[in-house]
Design a protein around this motif. Structure first.
Motif, PDB file in Angstrom:
ATOM      1  N   LEU A 373       0.783  -1.192  -0.118  1.00 13.74           N
ATOM      2  CA  LEU A 373      -0.040  -0.035   0.046  1.00 13.74           C
ATOM      3  C   LEU A 373       0.915   1.177   0.052  1.00 13.74           C
ATOM      4  O   LEU A 373       0.213   2.275  -0.283  1.00 13.74           O
ATOM      5  N   LYS A 374       2.084   1.069   0.208  1.00 21.22           N
ATOM      6  CA  LYS A 374       3.111   2.362   0.050  1.00 21.22           C
ATOM      7  C   LYS A 374       2.752   3.328   1.045  1.00 21.22           C
ATOM      8  O   LYS A 374       2.940   4.597   0.658  1.00 21.22           O
ATOM      9  N   THR A 375       2.120   3.015   2.303  1.00 20.91           N
ATOM     10  CA  THR A 375       1.925   3.973   3.250  1.00 20.91           C
ATOM     11  C   THR A 375       1.963   3.270   4.637  1.00 20.91           C
ATOM     12  O   THR A 375       1.592   2.144   4.599  1.00 20.91           O
ATOM     13  N   GLY A 376       2.109   4.181   5.641  1.00 17.88           N
ATOM     14  CA  GLY A 376       1.961   3.374   6.937  1.00 17.88           C
ATOM     15  C   GLY A 376       0.554   3.673   7.550  1.00 17.88           C
ATOM     16  O   GLY A 376       0.302   3.303   8.531  1.00 17.88           O
ATOM     17  N   THR A 377      -0.195   4.419   6.908  1.00 17.94           N
ATOM     18  CA  THR A 377      -1.514   5.109   7.502  1.00 17.94           C
ATOM     19  C   THR A 377      -2.501   4.873   6.347  1.00 17.94           C
ATOM     20  O   THR A 377      -3.117   5.833   6.080  1.00 17.94           O
ATOM     21  N   PRO A 378      -2.809   3.755   5.912  1.00 18.71           N
ATOM     22  CA  PRO A 378      -3.950   3.629   4.687  1.00 18.71           C
ATOM     23  C   PRO A 378      -5.292   4.036   5.214  1.00 18.71           C
ATOM     24  O   PRO A 378      -5.578   3.710   6.551  1.00 18.71           O
ATOM     25  N   SER A 379      -6.066   4.312   4.258  1.00 16.10           N
ATOM     26  CA  SER A 379      -7.490   4.441   4.634  1.00 16.10           C
ATOM     27  C   SER A 379      -8.125   2.985   4.573  1.00 16.10           C
ATOM     28  O   SER A 379      -7.838   2.235   4.132  1.00 16.10           O
ATOM     29  N   PRO A 380      -9.377   3.077   5.101  1.00 13.96           N
ATOM     30  CA  PRO A 380     -10.056   1.825   5.082  1.00 13.96           C
ATOM     31  C   PRO A 380     -10.470   1.250   3.743  1.00 13.96           C
ATOM     32  O   PRO A 380     -10.218   0.233   3.526  1.00 13.96           O
ATOM     33  N   ALA A 381     -10.638   2.431   3.021  1.00 16.55           N
ATOM     34  CA  ALA A 381     -10.908   1.955   1.420  1.00 16.55           C
ATOM     35  C   ALA A 381      -9.858   1.479   0.876  1.00 16.55           C
ATOM     36  O   ALA A 381     -10.105   0.598   0.123  1.00 16.55           O
ATOM     37  N   HIS A 382      -8.667   1.684   1.214  1.00 17.55           N
ATOM     38  CA  HIS A 382      -7.497   1.136   0.589  1.00 17.55           C
ATOM     39  C   HIS A 382      -7.172  -0.238   0.962  1.00 17.55           C
ATOM     40  O   HIS A 382      -7.077  -1.108   0.178  1.00 17.55           O
ATOM     41  N   VAL A 383      -7.423  -0.316   2.269  1.00 12.82           N
ATOM     42  CA  VAL A 383      -7.392  -1.761   2.900  1.00 12.82           C
ATOM     43  C   VAL A 383      -8.463  -2.729   2.243  1.00 12.82           C
ATOM     44  O   VAL A 383      -8.137  -3.970   1.831  1.00 12.82           O
ATOM     45  N   ARG A 384      -9.786  -2.101   2.315  1.00 15.12           N
ATOM     46  CA  ARG A 384     -10.890  -3.011   1.737  1.00 15.12           C
ATOM     47  C   ARG A 384     -10.396  -3.468   0.228  1.00 15.12           C
ATOM     48  O   ARG A 384     -10.672  -4.647  -0.112  1.00 15.12           O
ATOM     49  N   SER A 385     -10.051  -2.633  -0.518  1.00 14.53           N
ATOM     50  CA  SER A 385      -9.992  -2.655  -1.834  1.00 14.53           C
ATOM     51  C   SER A 385      -8.671  -3.715  -2.162  1.00 14.53           C
ATOM     52  O   SER A 385      -8.790  -4.843  -2.973  1.00 14.53           O
ATOM     53  N   ALA A 386      -7.486  -3.753  -1.265  1.00 15.48           N
ATOM     54  CA  ALA A 386      -6.457  -4.639  -1.242  1.00 15.48           C
ATOM     55  C   ALA A 386      -6.905  -5.970  -0.930  1.00 15.48           C
ATOM     56  O   ALA A 386      -6.412  -7.089  -1.565  1.00 15.48           O
ATOM     57  N   VAL A 387      -7.447  -6.315   0.231  1.00 14.05           N
ATOM     58  CA  VAL A 387      -8.053  -7.294   0.409  1.00 14.05           C
ATOM     59  C   VAL A 387      -9.015  -8.031  -0.543  1.00 14.05           C
ATOM     60  O   VAL A 387      -8.662  -9.198  -0.770  1.00 14.05           O
ATOM     61  N   ALA A 388      -9.561  -7.111  -1.096  1.00 14.21           N
ATOM     62  CA  ALA A 388     -10.786  -7.772  -2.084  1.00 14.21           C
ATOM     63  C   ALA A 388      -9.795  -8.354  -3.276  1.00 14.21           C
ATOM     64  O   ALA A 388     -10.090  -9.162  -3.943  1.00 14.21           O
ATOM     65  N   ARG A 389      -8.717  -7.622  -3.756  1.00 16.99           N
ATOM     66  CA  ARG A 389      -8.106  -7.781  -4.821  1.00 16.99           C
ATOM     67  C   ARG A 389      -7.201  -9.242  -4.459  1.00 16.99           C
ATOM     68  O   ARG A 389      -7.153 -10.126  -5.395  1.00 16.99           O
ATOM     69  N   ILE A 390      -6.607  -9.425  -3.373  1.00 17.78           N
ATOM     70  CA  ILE A 390      -6.144 -10.647  -3.178  1.00 17.78           C
ATOM     71  C   ILE A 390      -6.958 -11.735  -2.888  1.00 17.78           C
ATOM     72  O   ILE A 390      -6.581 -13.119  -3.572  1.00 17.78           O
ATOM     73  N   ARG A 391      -8.071 -11.639  -2.707  1.00 21.96           N
ATOM     74  CA  ARG A 391      -9.063 -12.769  -2.468  1.00 21.96           C
ATOM     75  C   ARG A 391      -9.742 -12.969  -3.937  1.00 21.96           C
ATOM     76  O   ARG A 391     -10.447 -14.196  -4.030  1.00 21.96           O
ATOM     77  N   THR A 392      -9.716 -12.271  -4.801  1.00 27.40           N
ATOM     78  CA  THR A 392     -10.172 -12.314  -6.039  1.00 27.40           C
ATOM     79  C   THR A 392      -9.216 -12.704  -7.432  1.00 27.40           C
ATOM     80  O   THR A 392      -9.765 -13.319  -8.270  1.00 27.40           O
ATOM     81  N   ASP A 393      -8.059 -12.172  -6.887  1.00 31.32           N
ATOM     82  CA  ASP A 393      -6.824 -12.396  -8.118  1.00 31.32           C
ATOM     83  C   ASP A 393      -6.067 -13.624  -7.528  1.00 31.32           C
ATOM     84  O   ASP A 393      -5.144 -13.432  -6.513  1.00 31.32           O
ATOM     85  N   ASP A 394      -6.063 -15.031  -8.075  1.00 34.94           N
ATOM     86  CA  ASP A 394      -5.433 -16.097  -7.465  1.00 34.94           C
ATOM     87  C   ASP A 394      -3.874 -15.997  -7.579  1.00 34.94           C
ATOM     88  O   ASP A 394      -3.244 -16.890  -7.150  1.00 34.94           O
ATOM     89  N   ARG A 395      -3.443 -15.115  -8.268  1.00 37.39           N
ATOM     90  CA  ARG A 395      -2.049 -15.038  -8.586  1.00 37.39           C
ATOM     91  C   ARG A 395      -1.218 -14.801  -7.387  1.00 37.39           C
ATOM     92  O   ARG A 395      -0.053 -15.188  -7.026  1.00 37.39           O
ATOM     93  N   TYR A 396      -1.982 -13.911  -6.123  1.00 41.09           N
ATOM     94  CA  TYR A 396      -1.035 -13.707  -5.040  1.00 41.09           C
ATOM     95  C   TYR A 396      -1.175 -14.850  -4.225  1.00 41.09           C
ATOM     96  O   TYR A 396      -0.203 -15.132  -3.545  1.00 41.09           O
TER      97      TYR A 396
END
Length: 448
Positions: A373-396
């Motif tokens: 996320l390239k920050t130490g203080t992410p917003s809830p929206a950034h966290v939500r989006s990142a978790v969703a990407r990991i759960r839907t993109d099986d490359r991770y």
């Protein structure tokens, strides 16, 4: 039976891996002394080692840990200030403790935390009888290379000649300008301790050891065509098994069909839980996931937000019990926690901005095993989006599982024990040879 001295700073990420090493050495019959802070006295006794208590002046002082102030300094500048404050100031006091320990007993080898700079006056001074040195790094590899940017810039490895040239210029800038103050402070302190100045850049001090132990797998570290021969990748050094953990009442819910997300700010940068834990709880409050938040010893009541029904909060949850149940980990990038997650095949969301954490995050991104996320203080929206990407993109998940397989092929603790035997044997052979002189440790390493 060998006699081994282990020196570690007190933060859990520094001490806990070396306590696991100490336990293994004791179990095979070695006599082990662990030099670390008083907070670990019970743990040292539990593994069967002797405890040489490290006084506060010789230990890492991480209080007050003002993450916001540290994060205000970028990259190499922040690294330079942290090195001076946290690692250089204790140097003369650490040297005194090491000299006392070595004068009190013969040691066949010593394993020293990379941040334990008090070993430098011994290997660069006239102090005789220094045993073989194995340096253990609790951070990504710091050594400069023609293939990498300087530590602190969190850039991926070079793939082209032009990028290598740019990185070479940045490395010179880092060493000669940005880290110049830290280098000068180190040299002044070394002279005051009766030792020679550093023959290498400060962050390259691992070149002076007989072995440099890197507790990860090569596929999680940037490839280097000029990697020194004495560097050894040993895989994850897993913490000692926790046999006192009492499962909370909600533990059984982690075995259901719902995905589990674990969020942690580690055990140091956790004074302000609003940096990562609170945004993650808010981000996933309405999701189908179960969230397990560990505060790293902080009182969960310091959280300033309501705890939703899908979230459980605890001060500590042992990773050896939790990670097999986790689908995604959200972390500020502590090196040890990231290694444990990847060794369990868990993809990661990283949000870290202090000390080595940006470098850890950059390696997670480079390995394709998570999102930086390239920050130490992410917003809830950034966290939500990142978790969703990991759960839907099986490359991770695929990349995390690839790293899990690489970790499974190595036993970090056992490999370190083998390296101890290796350096002891080398020293014994060298001391018996009448045809060879024994140059000082720094000269041997630089010549190789």
């Amino acid at each position: 039976m060998a006699s081994i001295l282990i020196a570690a700073l007190s933060p859990v990420g520094h001490a806990e891996p070396l306590l696991a090493v100490a336990e293994d050495l004791v179990n095979r019959g070695d006599r082990v002394t662990v030099m670390t802070g008083p907070a670990h006295a019970r743990a040292v006794r539990a593994v069967g080692a002797a405890h040489h208590v490290l006084p506060p002046a010789a230990d890492l002082d991480d209080a007050p840990f003002d993450a916001e102030k540290r994060a205000a300094h970028s990259g190499i500048d922040a690294l330079s200030q942290a090195v001076i404050r946290l690692f250089l100031r204790p140097m003369p006091h650490q040297m005194t403790e090491l000299c006392n320990a070595l004068a009190d007993r013969h040691y066949d080898a010593m394993i020293v935390d990379y941040g334990f700079f008090g070993v430098l006056p011994l290997i660069l001074g006239s102090w005789g009888g220094v045993p073989p040195l194995l340096s253990f790094t609790p951070t990504p590899l710091l050594l400069s290379s023609r293939d990498t940017a300087p530590t602190g810039m969190a850039l991926p490895p070079a793939r082209t000649i032009a990028r290598r040239a740019a990185y070479r210029a940045l490395t010179l800038l880092s060493q000669k300008v940005l880290l110049r103050n830290a280098q000068h402070v180190a040299d002044r302190m070394l002279r005051a301790c009766g030792a020679k100045p550093l023959p290498v850049p400060l962050l390259d001090m691992g070149l002076l050891a007989d072995r440099l132990i890197v507790p990860t797998v090569p596929s999680f570290e940037y490839p280097r065509s000029d990697l020194p021969r004495h560097v050894r990748f040993v895989g994850a050094v897993r913490p000692r098994a926790c046999d006192t953990f009492v499962q909370p009442a909600w533990w059984h819910t982690l075995d259901g069909d719902r995905p589990v997300v674990h969020v942690t700010q580690g055990t140091v940068d956790n004074r302000d839980l609003s940096r990562l834990i609170e945004p993650t709880i808010i981000a996933l409050a309405d999701s189908d996931a179960i969230v397990v938040a560990s505060t790293g010893g902080r009182d969960p009541r310091t959280l300033r937000i309501p705890i939703p029904d899908n979230t459980y909060v605890a001060e500590h949850v042992p990773h050896d019990r939790l990670l097999p149940k986790v689908d995604v980990m959200v972390t500020n990038g502590g090196y040890g926690a990231v290694q444990r997650a990847l060794a369990s095949g868990v993809p990661i969301v990283v949000a870290g901005s202090t000390e080595d954490k940006p470098e850890v995050a950059a390696r997670v991104e480079w390995a394709g095993a998570g999102i930086n996320l390239k920050t130490g203080t992410p917003s809830p929206a950034h966290v939500r989006s990142a978790v969703a990407r990991i759960r839907t993109d099986d490359r991770y998940l695929r990349n995390a599982r690839r790293l899990e397989a690489a970790f499974a092929r190595r036993d970090g603790v056992a490999e370190i024990a083998a390296l101890v035997d290796e350096v002891i044997c080398e020293r014994s052979v060298r001391s018996r040879s009448p045809l060879r002189t024994t140059p000082d440790l720094a000269s041997r390493r630089l010549e190789s």
